[in-house]
Write a protein that holds these residues in place. Structure first.
Motif, mmCIF file in Angstrom:
data_model
loop_
_atom_site.group_PDB
_atom_site.id
_atom_site.type_symbol
_atom_site.label_atom_id
_atom_site.label_comp_id
_atom_site.label_asym_id
_atom_site.label_seq_id
_atom_site.Cartn_x
_atom_site.Cartn_y
_atom_site.Cartn_z
ATOM 1 N N PHE A 40 20.253 72.562 75.414
ATOM 2 C CA PHE A 40 21.175 72.303 74.302
ATOM 3 C C PHE A 40 22.546 71.899 74.825
ATOM 4 O O PHE A 40 23.228 71.067 74.216
ATOM 5 C CB PHE A 40 21.301 73.528 73.395
ATOM 6 N N GLY A 41 22.972 72.470 75.950
ATOM 7 C CA GLY A 41 24.242 72.077 76.549
ATOM 8 C C GLY A 41 24.239 70.613 76.949
ATOM 9 O O GLY A 41 25.226 69.902 76.755
ATOM 10 N N LEU A 42 23.112 70.139 77.481
ATOM 11 C CA LEU A 42 22.981 68.724 77.825
ATOM 12 C C LEU A 42 23.000 67.863 76.573
ATOM 13 O O LEU A 42 23.650 66.808 76.534
ATOM 14 C CB LEU A 42 21.684 68.501 78.610
ATOM 15 N N SER A 43 22.303 68.310 75.525
ATOM 16 C CA SER A 43 22.324 67.582 74.246
ATOM 17 C C SER A 43 23.732 67.517 73.676
ATOM 18 O O SER A 43 24.128 66.510 73.078
ATOM 19 C CB SER A 43 21.396 68.263 73.232
ATOM 20 N N PHE A 44 24.505 68.582 73.870
ATOM 21 C CA PHE A 44 25.887 68.609 73.400
ATOM 22 C C PHE A 44 26.716 67.526 74.098
ATOM 23 O O PHE A 44 27.470 66.796 73.450
ATOM 24 C CB PHE A 44 26.507 69.981 73.637
#
Length: 333
Positions: free
Chosen positions: A92-96
């Motif tokens: 999710f951090g990468l998606s952010f």
């Protein structure tokens, strides 16, 4: 050659002011993702994103200080609790980062086109370049991890064709197939709303304030409606639709974020969403698509007003720099 002191215009003050708040919030959120991240590759991208946003914050603060302009109140470590379990998994951090860069490229591009003073113009041009490189980096990493879903493929065109009938605009009754611009906008609108749903899903587990909880729940429903609407269109066009299979939310029920940070983030995302849907509307020539986009712009405007009310009622909304009230100044005391 003489050096002339040129004051910042209203556009330049406004662009820098808004960018400072957005990038300051990004620094705060990236601090959170970096703290909990365990994936080495994602960690490098998160660190790069953090350094870029932190550099933007410092540069704008320097410009404002030189001009004697107050620096906006930003978020601090008080708005994060790094001691609680993570709310999201590493992906999710990468998606952010990917979502931040994609939306930032569009938003920063608009701002850059309004800048004229050389130092400010240089800053925003560099910001676009940095966002572009970070976007490429995050997209490449998402592809390698199987996280990036490409837009639908179509056969290559075999010849140049011209529009012959006004029925090309019709989206009701018998309608033509979607063109590539329309497919693109539908796809990325759906992708953006899947990200929003994951964000809402996580925050609904941890937000205890009923008013803010209800506000997030309403936002999740708006995103779900958009996904259903546009996936149905893609399915009817036999383009399969865009379906996310990754759930990056943990089971924690303790919030790592202050309520102020959460509502401010939603308010910023609403503003960007209105811009993105407006862009989609301008490129969509089928009347059914135009009608849906207009409906959702109105829905988000109403929803955004509710978030703004919360910010004002809680004393969290900073007033943007504004022109003086000349009529008030001209009154005899």
């Amino acid at each position: 050659m003489a050096v002339h002191s040129i004051r910042l215009s209203s556009a330049e003050i406004g662009g820098l002011w808004a960018t400072y708040l957005q990038e300051n919030m990004a620094v705060c959120l990236l601090t959170y993702f970096l703290h909990h991240n365990k994936d080495e590759e994602i960690g490098k991208t998160l660190k790069h994103a953090y350094e870029v946003s932190d550099g933007h914050v410092k540069k704008i603060a320097s410009i404002f200080t030189e001009e004697g302009i107050p620096i906006p109140d930003g978020f601090t470590e008080k708005d994060l609790d790094l001691t609680v379990p993570p709310l999201f998994h590493d992906l999710f951090g990468l998606s952010f980062v990917y979502s931040m860069c994609r939306m930032g490229l569009i938003n920063t591009g608009f701002i850059t086109s309004s800048m004229a003073r050389e130092d400010v113009q240089d800053f925003f041009v560099k910001m676009v370049q940095e966002n572009s490189l970070l976007y490429k980096e995050s997209t490449t990493l998402m592809l390698s991890k199987g996280l990036y879903d490409r837009p639908p493929m179509i056969p290559y065109p075999k010849k140049v064709e011209y529009i012959e009938k006004l029925s090309y605009l019709s989206g009701f009754g018998k309608k033509r197939p979607l063109n590539v611009a329309e497919i693109t906008e539908i796809f990325f609108n759906t992708e953006r709303n899947y990200f929003s749903i994951l964000l809402c899903m996580g925050l609904l587990q941890v937000i205890k304030d009923k008013e803010i909880h209800d506000y997030i729940q309403e936002g999740k429903k708006i995103s779900e409606k958009q996904i259903n609407t546009f996936n149905d269109i893609l399915m009817r066009e036999e383009l399969l639709g865009n379906i996310s299979t990754i759930v990056d939310v943990t089971e924690t029920t303790v919030s790592p974020f202050s309520d102020k940070l959460v509502v401010t983030l939603f308010h910023a995302l609403n503003a960007i969403d209105i811009t993105m849907i407006g862009h989609a509307l301008s490129l969509s020539m089928r009347t059914d698509l135009a009608a849906y986009y207009q409906k959702y712009i109105l829905d988000i405007l109403v929803y955004s007003a509710k978030g703004f009310d919360i910010l004002v009622d809680r004393g969290w909304a900073q007033e943007p720099p504004h022109a003086p009230d000349r009529r008030d100044l001209q009154k005899l005391k």
